[in-house]
Design a protein around this motif. Structure first.
Motif, PDB file in Angstrom:
ATOM      1  N   HIS A 143      13.376  69.857  87.314  1.00  0.00           N
ATOM      2  CA  HIS A 143      13.291  70.465  85.983  1.00  0.00           C
ATOM      3  C   HIS A 143      14.573  71.217  85.607  1.00  0.00           C
ATOM      4  CE1 HIS A 143       9.226  69.428  84.822  1.00  0.00           C
ATOM      5  NE2 HIS A 143       8.883  69.592  86.087  1.00  0.00           N
ATOM      6  N   HIS A 144      15.335  71.611  86.614  1.00  0.00           N
ATOM      7  CA  HIS A 144      16.626  72.268  86.367  1.00  0.00           C
ATOM      8  C   HIS A 144      17.787  71.265  86.403  1.00  0.00           C
ATOM      9  CE1 HIS A 144      15.302  76.395  86.182  1.00  0.00           C
ATOM     10  NE2 HIS A 144      14.631  76.258  87.315  1.00  0.00           N
ATOM     11  N   SER A 145      17.454  69.981  86.483  1.00  0.00           N
ATOM     12  CA  SER A 145      18.457  68.899  86.562  1.00  0.00           C
ATOM     13  C   SER A 145      19.361  69.038  87.782  1.00  0.00           C
ATOM     14  CB  SER A 145      19.299  68.839  85.284  1.00  0.00           C
ATOM     15  OG  SER A 145      18.489  68.550  84.177  1.00  0.00           O
ATOM     16  N   TRP A 149       6.577  75.974  85.150  1.00  0.00           N
ATOM     17  CA  TRP A 149       7.457  75.783  86.304  1.00  0.00           C
ATOM     18  C   TRP A 149       8.272  77.037  86.585  1.00  0.00           C
ATOM     19  CZ3 TRP A 149       6.357  72.474  89.764  1.00  0.00           C
ATOM     20  CH2 TRP A 149       5.721  71.278  89.431  1.00  0.00           C
ATOM     21  N   GLN A 150       8.603  77.807  85.544  1.00  0.00           N
ATOM     22  CA  GLN A 150       9.330  79.049  85.760  1.00  0.00           C
ATOM     23  C   GLN A 150       8.478  80.033  86.561  1.00  0.00           C
ATOM     24  OE1 GLN A 150       9.105  77.519  82.812  1.00  0.00           O
ATOM     25  NE2 GLN A 150      11.165  77.198  82.044  1.00  0.00           N
ATOM     26  N   LYS A 184      10.246  69.710  92.808  1.00  0.00           N
ATOM     27  CA  LYS A 184       9.963  69.424  91.402  1.00  0.00           C
ATOM     28  C   LYS A 184      10.650  70.429  90.486  1.00  0.00           C
ATOM     29  CE  LYS A 184       5.715  66.882  92.083  1.00  0.00           C
ATOM     30  NZ  LYS A 184       4.468  66.491  91.481  1.00  0.00           N
ATOM     31  N   ILE A 185      10.723  71.663  90.916  1.00  0.00           N
ATOM     32  CA  ILE A 185      11.432  72.679  90.137  1.00  0.00           C
ATOM     33  C   ILE A 185      12.902  72.312  90.019  1.00  0.00           C
ATOM     34  CG2 ILE A 185      12.239  75.079  90.206  1.00  0.00           C
ATOM     35  CD1 ILE A 185       9.407  75.713  91.415  1.00  0.00           C
ATOM     36  N   GLU A 217       8.411  78.870  90.103  1.00  0.00           N
ATOM     37  CA  GLU A 217       9.724  79.154  90.693  1.00  0.00           C
ATOM     38  C   GLU A 217       9.827  80.622  91.110  1.00  0.00           C
ATOM     39  OE1 GLU A 217      14.417  78.339  89.740  1.00  0.00           O
ATOM     40  OE2 GLU A 217      13.035  78.545  88.061  1.00  0.00           O
TER      41      GLU A 217
END
Length: 182
Positions: free
Chosen positions: A34-36, A3-4, A30-31, A7
């Motif tokens: 993943h970073h809340s 995901w990084q 979605k990213i 991103e």
């Protein structure tokens, strides 16, 4: 870091370019999950839902609904999550929802949160049957691990240990965490 990497690819693109390619905008949402950053994820999912709806892209809209269901579960709304999962399932290709590991885990986890352990277990056992046919050891291990967690929570300790042992045997290189995974 998958995901990084995505991103980094999406970072230089302006919002209008992302929305012109709604799947990229969905990845952006979605990213954010993943970073809340749930509010940002929700804002992106709302924007991309409009694009998918306008273009009558049922598959894209189903993916947005799955993401929104996940957000609802993360925010503590399991009943609403289940409702959105049902909406998404109706849009997915015939039979696809029954075979999608992410949908199965999301639904079983929502049922788990609602203390509907038997229903969650039934879904996981059904998925285990499909996975056995495909011989996917990692997915099989994860399903068995989740069955172990359900058994443990239900006070069925010998059964939980058996599921954890089978999970370890299914994918020897994969760590079995002993908890319900998402």
């Amino acid at each position: 870091g998958q995901w990084q990497t995505v991103e980094r690819w999406l970072a230089p693109l302006p919002d209008d370019v992302l929305l012109a390619h709604p799947w990229l905008a969905l990845y952006r949402a979605k990213i954010e999950v993943h970073h809340s950053r749930f509010n940002e994820a929700e804002a992106w999912s709302n924007r991309v839902a409009v694009v998918f709806t306008d273009s009558q892209d049922k598959e894209g809209l189903a993916e947005v609904l799955l993401l929104k269901a996940h957000l609802l579960l993360l925010k503590g709304y399991p009943v609403e999550c289940l409702d959105l999962l049902d909406e998404a399932n109706a849009l997915l290709a015939s039979g696809e929802a029954d075979l999608r590991f992410d949908v199965i885990l999301e639904k079983s986890f929502a049922l788990f949160v609602l203390a509907r352990y038997n229903e969650a277990q039934s879904i996981l056992l059904g998925a285990l049957t499909h996975v056995a046919e495909k011989n996917d050891s990692c997915v099989k291990s994860s399903l068995l691990e989740n069955l172990g967690a359900l058994s443990y929570i239900s006070g069925q300790y010998p059964e939980a240990l058996q599921y954890y042992r089978l999970a370890s045997e299914a994918a020897p290189g994969r760590a079995v965490l002993g908890r319900l995974n998402q």
